[in-house]
Design an enzyme around this catalytic site. Structure first.
Site, PDB file in Angstrom:
ATOM      1  N   LYS A 233     -17.366  -2.653   2.608  1.00 55.72           N
ATOM      2  CA  LYS A 233     -17.404  -3.764   3.546  1.00 55.72           C
ATOM      3  C   LYS A 233     -18.123  -4.046   4.591  1.00 55.72           C
ATOM      4  CE  LYS A 233     -14.024  -6.116   3.504  1.00 55.72           C
ATOM      5  NZ  LYS A 233     -13.547  -7.286   2.275  1.00 55.72           N
TER       6      LYS A 233
ATOM      7  N   THR B 261     -12.275  -5.834   6.690  1.00 58.34           N
ATOM      8  CA  THR B 261     -11.534  -4.603   7.236  1.00 58.34           C
ATOM      9  C   THR B 261     -11.526  -4.065   8.760  1.00 58.34           C
ATOM     10  OG1 THR B 261     -10.559  -2.770   6.640  1.00 58.34           O
ATOM     11  CG2 THR B 261     -12.240  -3.671   6.252  1.00 58.34           C
ATOM     12  N   ASP B 262     -10.180  -3.380   9.711  1.00 55.46           N
ATOM     13  CA  ASP B 262     -11.059  -2.797  10.607  1.00 55.46           C
ATOM     14  C   ASP B 262     -11.777  -2.066  10.129  1.00 55.46           C
ATOM     15  OD1 ASP B 262      -8.420  -1.672   9.437  1.00 55.46           O
ATOM     16  OD2 ASP B 262      -7.178  -1.380  11.882  1.00 55.46           O
ATOM     17  N   GLU B 263     -11.057  -1.203   8.668  1.00 51.31           N
ATOM     18  CA  GLU B 263     -11.717  -0.043   8.888  1.00 51.31           C
ATOM     19  C   GLU B 263     -13.969   0.362   9.125  1.00 51.31           C
ATOM     20  OE1 GLU B 263     -10.288   1.573   5.511  1.00 51.31           O
ATOM     21  OE2 GLU B 263      -8.521   1.094   5.865  1.00 51.31           O
TER      22      GLU B 263
HETATM   23  P1  NAD Z   1      -6.693  -6.565  -3.656  1.00 55.64           P
HETATM   24  O1  NAD Z   1      -7.137  -5.057  -4.290  1.00 55.64           O
HETATM   25  O2  NAD Z   1      -5.490  -6.403  -4.419  1.00 55.64           O
HETATM   26  O3  NAD Z   1      -7.288  -7.826  -4.317  1.00 55.64           O
HETATM   27  C1  NAD Z   1      -8.643  -7.446  -4.902  1.00 55.64           C
HETATM   28  C2  NAD Z   1      -8.340  -8.676  -6.123  1.00 55.64           C
HETATM   29  O4  NAD Z   1      -9.829  -9.246  -6.118  1.00 55.64           O
HETATM   30  C3  NAD Z   1      -7.781  -9.044  -7.737  1.00 55.64           C
HETATM   31  O5  NAD Z   1      -7.215  -9.612  -7.629  1.00 55.64           O
HETATM   32  C4  NAD Z   1      -8.916  -7.803  -7.937  1.00 55.64           C
HETATM   33  O6  NAD Z   1      -9.036  -8.300  -9.542  1.00 55.64           O
HETATM   34  C5  NAD Z   1     -10.308  -9.305  -7.309  1.00 55.64           C
HETATM   35  N1  NAD Z   1     -11.369  -8.640  -7.556  1.00 55.64           N
HETATM   36  C6  NAD Z   1     -11.491  -7.433  -8.019  1.00 55.64           C
HETATM   37  N2  NAD Z   1     -13.147  -7.173  -8.227  1.00 55.64           N
HETATM   38  C7  NAD Z   1     -13.505  -8.558  -8.294  1.00 55.64           C
HETATM   39  C8  NAD Z   1     -14.976  -8.943  -9.195  1.00 55.64           C
HETATM   40  N3  NAD Z   1     -15.522  -8.888  -9.218  1.00 55.64           N
HETATM   41  N4  NAD Z   1     -14.873 -10.365  -9.339  1.00 55.64           N
HETATM   42  C9  NAD Z   1     -13.983 -11.534  -8.858  1.00 55.64           C
HETATM   43  N5  NAD Z   1     -12.463 -10.731  -8.049  1.00 55.64           N
HETATM   44  C10 NAD Z   1     -12.497  -9.098  -8.769  1.00 55.64           C
HETATM   45  O7  NAD Z   1      -7.256  -6.180  -2.176  1.00 55.64           O
HETATM   46  P2  NAD Z   1      -6.852  -6.613  -1.053  1.00 55.64           P
HETATM   47  O8  NAD Z   1      -5.330  -5.535  -0.146  1.00 55.64           O
HETATM   48  O9  NAD Z   1      -6.004  -8.201  -0.938  1.00 55.64           O
HETATM   49  O10 NAD Z   1      -7.351  -7.250   0.240  1.00 55.64           O
HETATM   50  C11 NAD Z   1      -7.762  -8.563   0.016  1.00 55.64           C
HETATM   51  C12 NAD Z   1      -9.212  -8.411   0.848  1.00 55.64           C
HETATM   52  O11 NAD Z   1      -8.590  -8.437   2.204  1.00 55.64           O
HETATM   53  C13 NAD Z   1     -10.337  -6.739   0.615  1.00 55.64           C
HETATM   54  O12 NAD Z   1     -11.443  -8.435   1.052  1.00 55.64           O
HETATM   55  C14 NAD Z   1      -9.501  -6.266   1.526  1.00 55.64           C
HETATM   56  O13 NAD Z   1     -11.065  -5.331   2.232  1.00 55.64           O
HETATM   57  C15 NAD Z   1      -9.050  -7.167   2.305  1.00 55.64           C
HETATM   58  N6  NAD Z   1      -8.286  -6.242   3.759  1.00 55.64           N
HETATM   59  C16 NAD Z   1      -7.438  -5.797   2.932  1.00 55.64           C
HETATM   60  C17 NAD Z   1      -6.183  -4.996   3.830  1.00 55.64           C
HETATM   61  C18 NAD Z   1      -5.309  -4.046   3.678  1.00 55.64           C
HETATM   62  O14 NAD Z   1      -4.054  -3.904   4.324  1.00 55.64           O
HETATM   63  N7  NAD Z   1      -4.587  -4.378   2.065  1.00 55.64           N
HETATM   64  C19 NAD Z   1      -7.321  -5.381   5.180  1.00 55.64           C
HETATM   65  C20 NAD Z   1      -7.401  -5.680   5.608  1.00 55.64           C
HETATM   66  C21 NAD Z   1      -8.838  -6.302   4.822  1.00 55.64           C
HETATM   67  P1  TYD Z   2      -3.757   3.425   2.115  1.00 57.20           P
HETATM   68  O1  TYD Z   2      -2.767   1.874   1.859  1.00 57.20           O
HETATM   69  O2  TYD Z   2      -4.330   3.802   0.916  1.00 57.20           O
HETATM   70  O3  TYD Z   2      -4.516   2.251   2.985  1.00 57.20           O
HETATM   71  P2  TYD Z   2      -6.248   2.716   4.157  1.00 57.20           P
HETATM   72  O4  TYD Z   2      -6.584   4.055   3.734  1.00 57.20           O
HETATM   73  O5  TYD Z   2      -6.874   1.519   3.837  1.00 57.20           O
HETATM   74  O6  TYD Z   2      -5.850   2.550   5.715  1.00 57.20           O
HETATM   75  O7  TYD Z   2      -3.698   4.823   3.235  1.00 57.20           O
HETATM   76  C1  TYD Z   2      -2.593   3.908   4.285  1.00 57.20           C
HETATM   77  C2  TYD Z   2      -2.517   5.391   5.057  1.00 57.20           C
HETATM   78  O8  TYD Z   2      -1.513   6.302   3.832  1.00 57.20           O
HETATM   79  C3  TYD Z   2      -3.585   6.498   5.598  1.00 57.20           C
HETATM   80  O9  TYD Z   2      -3.839   7.359   6.970  1.00 57.20           O
HETATM   81  C4  TYD Z   2      -3.968   7.752   3.469  1.00 57.20           C
HETATM   82  C5  TYD Z   2      -2.219   7.312   4.362  1.00 57.20           C
HETATM   83  N1  TYD Z   2      -1.570   8.464   2.451  1.00 57.20           N
HETATM   84  C6  TYD Z   2      -0.653   8.912   2.341  1.00 57.20           C
HETATM   85  O10 TYD Z   2      -1.037   9.965   3.111  1.00 57.20           O
HETATM   86  N2  TYD Z   2      -0.257   9.635   1.443  1.00 57.20           N
HETATM   87  C7  TYD Z   2      -0.778   8.678   0.575  1.00 57.20           C
HETATM   88  O11 TYD Z   2      -0.535   8.482  -1.080  1.00 57.20           O
HETATM   89  C8  TYD Z   2      -1.762   6.915   0.084  1.00 57.20           C
HETATM   90  C9  TYD Z   2      -2.036   6.459  -0.898  1.00 57.20           C
HETATM   91  C10 TYD Z   2      -2.046   7.402   1.939  1.00 57.20           C
END
Ligand code: NAD
Ligand code: TYD
Length: 357
Positions: free
Chosen positions: A165, A135-137
């Site tokens: 991460k 992630t960019d975070e």
């Molecule tokens: P999510 O929370 O929707 O899904 C995570 C999945 O991992 C779930 O299906 C969960 O059951 C599984 N999981 C959790 N712990 C586990 C374990 N110990 N063993 C096996 N499975 C397990 O997450 P997401 O949003 O789909 O993110 C997926 C990946 O992408 C993550 O690594 C996250 O850091 C990365 N990512 C997410 C975003 C975003 O915007 N959502 C952006 C950049 C990177």
């Molecule tokens: P989120 O979807 O949790 O992603 P991330 O924190 O990983 O970027 O949040 C996106 C942005 O929205 C973040 O600045 C926090 C804000 N946010 C709210 O303002 N209200 C909410 O209820 C949530 C879940 C997030």
């Protein structure tokens, strides 16, 4: 036929990635999805693939060393796409421990199992690769301006989520540097699209608006995220897997920065437009639902990705404009109200009540 081990494939991005891959390669690949099905994992996301010969679901925790090694012994794995993680910043602030165990130790466990299975006397079996979905975070936070995260930006995480991460990324880097382990890391900005669990901003706001509940906006609502449609991310992962130079990090994003309050307003406007005139929910979906709430602790101000490297080396660029992507997403949630009611029952209700009281 290549065999892909996808971890966390029942989650938001993982399940969209599996949809993308089966759509693109049809029966030309085999996918093994290892997911422990935490609150965020939902096998319903993949029900259309159940029973297919080239799709296998294994309910397992990536921290279980023996079970993960057994997967590598049983199947000839060619590619590992590692999504499995605890992924929500707010949860990491309340309960960081599970983030360290899944995101750090789970990643280490997978690296070890892949290394063990792929090692030969003088290197690794041919054409094997591990992709760490990051992630960019991990780069921390930017102030407003014309500055961006590059692959060379120092790692500077602030939340327990981003710290976990970053730790996982550093372990992947250590395996690359120490063992010449064949891997890439991708660092993507915020994703949106179908199947996202409604604890994250966009599905939470859509779901609350449809139910006439308050729309919680943290702080002044002016924090900026750089949004990417999830299928564009899936495509980037596939392209890095096939064309990325071994050992390299690639940032993934589309220069689509928005303040949170802009997103909330857009969702309200789009819902009002998409709902039919006679829908009783239409009347209450207005800006009056917006509620500014206490800010997130350590809230990162702005994320913004420079995707120059993936564009110039690999030829990837986002294809879905935000206006189109957010519409597709809202239409999906409107059509899939049953999916939403399934995932919002039980555990989510408890989380929501604790978090927003
Ligand atoms: P999510 O929370 O929707 O899904 C995570 C999945 O991992 C779930 O299906 C969960 O059951 C599984 N999981 C959790 N712990 C586990 C374990 N110990 N063993 C096996 N499975 C397990 O997450 P997401 O949003 O789909 O993110 C997926 C990946 O992408 C993550 O690594 C996250 O850091 C990365 N990512 C997410 C975003 C975003 O915007 N959502 C952006 C950049 C990177
Ligand atoms: P989120 O979807 O949790 O992603 P991330 O924190 O990983 O970027 O949040 C996106 C942005 O929205 C973040 O600045 C926090 C804000 N946010 C709210 O303002 N209200 C909410 O209820 C949530 C879940 C997030």
């Amino acid at each position: 036929m290549k065999t892909y081990l996808v971890t966390g494939g029942a989650g938001f991005i993982g399940s969209n990635y599996i949809h993308y891959m089966f759509h693109k390669y049809q029966d030309g690949i085999k996918v093994i999805n290892v997911d422990s099905l935490t609150y965020a994992g939902n096998p319903e996301n993949l029900k259309e693939f159940e029973g297919r010969e080239n799709y296998l679901f294994i309910k397992e925790d990536i921290c279980n060393k023996e079970a993960i090694q057994r997967v590598f012994q049983t199947y000839e794995i060619d590619r590992v796409i590692h999504f499995a993680a605890e992924s929500h910043v707010d949860r990491s602030i309340r309960n960081p421990e599970v983030f360290v165990s899944t995101n750090v130790l789970g990643t280490l466990n997978l690296l070890d199992a892949a290394k063990l299975a792929w090692e030969t006397e003088d290197g690794y079996k041919e054409d094997k690769k591990f992709l760490q979905v990051s992630t960019d975070e991990v780069y921390g936070s930017l102030e407003e301006g014309n500055n961006y995260f590059y692959e060379t930006t120092p790692i500077d995480p602030h939340s327990p989520y981003s710290a976990s991460k970053a730790s996982a990324d550093m372990l992947v880097k250590a395996y690359i540097d120490t063992f010449h382990f064949p891997a890439n890391i991708t660092r993507c900005s915020n994703n949106y699209g179908p199947y996202q669990f409604p604890e994250k901003l966009i599905p939470l706001i859509i779901n609350n608006a449809l139910q006439g509940k308050k729309l919680p906006v943290y702080g002044d609502g002016k924090n900026v995220r750089d949004w990417l449609y999830v299928m564009d991310h899936a495509k980037a992962i596939d392209m890095v897997m096939e064309q990325g130079r071994l050992g390299q990090v690639y940032n993934v994003g589309g220069h689509n920065e928005k303040q949170n309050i802009e997103i909330v307003n857009l969702i309200i406007e789009t819902l009002a437009e998409l709902l039919p005139e006679n829908d009783p929910r239409k009347a209450h979906i207005t800006k009056d639902l917006i509620s500014y709430v206490e800010d997130r602790k350590g809230h990162d101000r702005r994320y913004a990705i420079a995707p120059d490297k993936i564009r110039s080396e690999i030829g990837w660029a986002p294809e879905t404009m935000f206006a189109q992507g957010i519409r597709l997403t809202i239409e999906w949630y409107l059509k899939n109200s049953e999916w939403m009611s399934h995932v919002t029952s039980g555990e989510y209700q408890k989380y929501y009540n604790d978090m927003y009281q």
